[in-house]
Scaffold this motif. Structure first.
Motif, PDB file in Angstrom:
ATOM      1  N   GLN A 129      20.762  -1.290  10.458  1.00 40.47           N
ATOM      2  CA  GLN A 129      22.155  -1.165  10.716  1.00 40.47           C
ATOM      3  C   GLN A 129      23.276  -2.252  11.314  1.00 40.47           C
ATOM      4  OE1 GLN A 129      23.327   3.035  11.338  1.00 40.47           O
ATOM      5  NE2 GLN A 129      21.209   3.850  11.037  1.00 40.47           N
ATOM      6  N   TRP A 131      25.834  -3.174  11.400  1.00 38.78           N
ATOM      7  CA  TRP A 131      27.245  -2.984  11.704  1.00 38.78           C
ATOM      8  C   TRP A 131      27.480  -1.830  12.369  1.00 38.78           C
ATOM      9  CZ3 TRP A 131      30.224  -6.896  12.051  1.00 38.78           C
ATOM     10  CH2 TRP A 131      30.151  -7.936  10.910  1.00 38.78           C
ATOM     11  N   THR A 133      27.847   0.973  15.302  1.00 35.01           N
ATOM     12  CA  THR A 133      28.738   0.622  16.552  1.00 35.01           C
ATOM     13  C   THR A 133      27.590   0.795  17.824  1.00 35.01           C
ATOM     14  OG1 THR A 133      30.703   1.336  15.683  1.00 35.01           O
ATOM     15  CG2 THR A 133      30.459   1.562  18.215  1.00 35.01           C
ATOM     16  N   PRO A 142      29.899  -4.005  17.519  1.00 34.88           N
ATOM     17  CA  PRO A 142      28.952  -4.033  16.216  1.00 34.88           C
ATOM     18  C   PRO A 142      27.679  -4.403  16.762  1.00 34.88           C
ATOM     19  CG  PRO A 142      31.382  -4.830  15.634  1.00 34.88           C
ATOM     20  CD  PRO A 142      31.147  -4.637  17.101  1.00 34.88           C
ATOM     21  N   LEU A 196      24.883  -7.180   6.105  1.00 34.82           N
ATOM     22  CA  LEU A 196      25.360  -8.016   6.874  1.00 34.82           C
ATOM     23  C   LEU A 196      26.792  -8.706   5.947  1.00 34.82           C
ATOM     24  CD1 LEU A 196      25.145  -9.342   9.773  1.00 34.82           C
ATOM     25  CD2 LEU A 196      23.965 -11.254   8.664  1.00 34.82           C
ATOM     26  N   ASP A 198      28.089  -6.981   3.779  1.00 33.47           N
ATOM     27  CA  ASP A 198      29.045  -5.966   3.373  1.00 33.47           C
ATOM     28  C   ASP A 198      29.267  -4.923   4.532  1.00 33.47           C
ATOM     29  OD1 ASP A 198      30.668  -4.128   1.997  1.00 33.47           O
ATOM     30  OD2 ASP A 198      28.772  -3.240   1.146  1.00 33.47           O
ATOM     31  N   PRO A 199      30.244  -5.486   5.647  1.00 31.75           N
ATOM     32  CA  PRO A 199      30.541  -4.594   6.713  1.00 31.75           C
ATOM     33  C   PRO A 199      30.942  -3.188   6.632  1.00 31.75           C
ATOM     34  CG  PRO A 199      31.546  -6.737   6.904  1.00 31.75           C
ATOM     35  CD  PRO A 199      31.075  -6.430   5.428  1.00 31.75           C
ATOM     36  N   SER A 200      31.440  -2.875   5.412  1.00 32.80           N
ATOM     37  CA  SER A 200      31.986  -1.431   4.841  1.00 32.80           C
ATOM     38  C   SER A 200      30.720  -0.486   5.033  1.00 32.80           C
ATOM     39  CB  SER A 200      32.744  -1.636   3.554  1.00 32.80           C
ATOM     40  OG  SER A 200      31.964  -1.906   2.602  1.00 32.80           O
TER      41      SER A 200
END
Length: 200
Positions: A129, A131, A133, A142, A196, A198-200
């Motif tokens: 994961q 991205w 938090t 991130p 990486l 595709d931050p969404s």
């Protein structure tokens, strides 16, 4: 997350006992001459059960609690029920090796704390994961950004050798966490690269 809680409980108990028992800390900490001359190999694991002070212990166990929970099930799926425990213990050993090899004849050097193994768990999580938090104290960052900053700082600090923090253990643990996870499941690398981009 039974093993995560178990590791935290044992580490917290031994560390707490060590705060008031200098002899216990001396028996467990990684003191290279004791390994080189006395063959006290238990120190490669024991050093991760004792900590220098309460904030050191709290930070490591707090980090392990949040990321160990996620990784325990992942490793169990590939390595069985004891997979995460095996990974964690092996990370303690591997993350200590650079320090041991560099100082194996140095009677003035010793190190302790679970930071190397905790770094292995954290960086294995970042592969899955990137991205997500991560809260550095109270600042949201991130995971992949934290990984870059953490690695850069550890390399810089390790070269300076200006404090008593074992930065080489952090680096070795982080590298081991990534390498172990990718070798166990090569598709993780493809997943990481795709995530990486595709931050969404």
């Amino acid at each position: 997350m039974g093993f995560t809680i178990g590791i935290i409980a044992v580490t917290a108990l031994v560390s707490w006992l060590g705060f008031g028992n200098h002899a216990l800390v001396q028996r467990l900490m990684l003191w290279p001459p004791a390994v080189t001359r006395g063959h006290e190999y238990h120190r490669f694991v024991g050093y991760g059960l004792v900590h220098g002070d309460f904030p050191h212990l709290l930070f490591n166990m707090f980090t392990l609690y949040f990321f160990g929970r996620a990784m325990e099930g992942f490793f169990a799926g590939y390595l069985g029920s004891f997979g995460f425990l095996g990974f964690y213990v092996s990370a303690l050993v591997v993350s200590a090796l650079p320090s041991y090899l560099r100082h194996r004849h140095d009677p003035d050097y010793a190190t302790l704390g679970a930071s190397g193994a905790v770094s292995a768990v954290l960086f294995a999580f970042i592969l899955l994961q990137p991205w997500a938090t991560i809260y550095v104290y109270v600042v949201p960052v991130p995971a992949i950004v934290f990984a870059v900053l953490y690695t850069g700082y550890s390399v810089w600090a390790n070269r300076r050798q200006a404090d008593k923090v074992n930065h080489s253990a952090h680096l070795a643990g982080a590298a081991y966490g990534v390498l172990f996870t990718v070798l166990m499941e090569p598709r993780v690398l493809q997943h990481f690269l795709a995530a990486l981009l595709d931050p969404s």
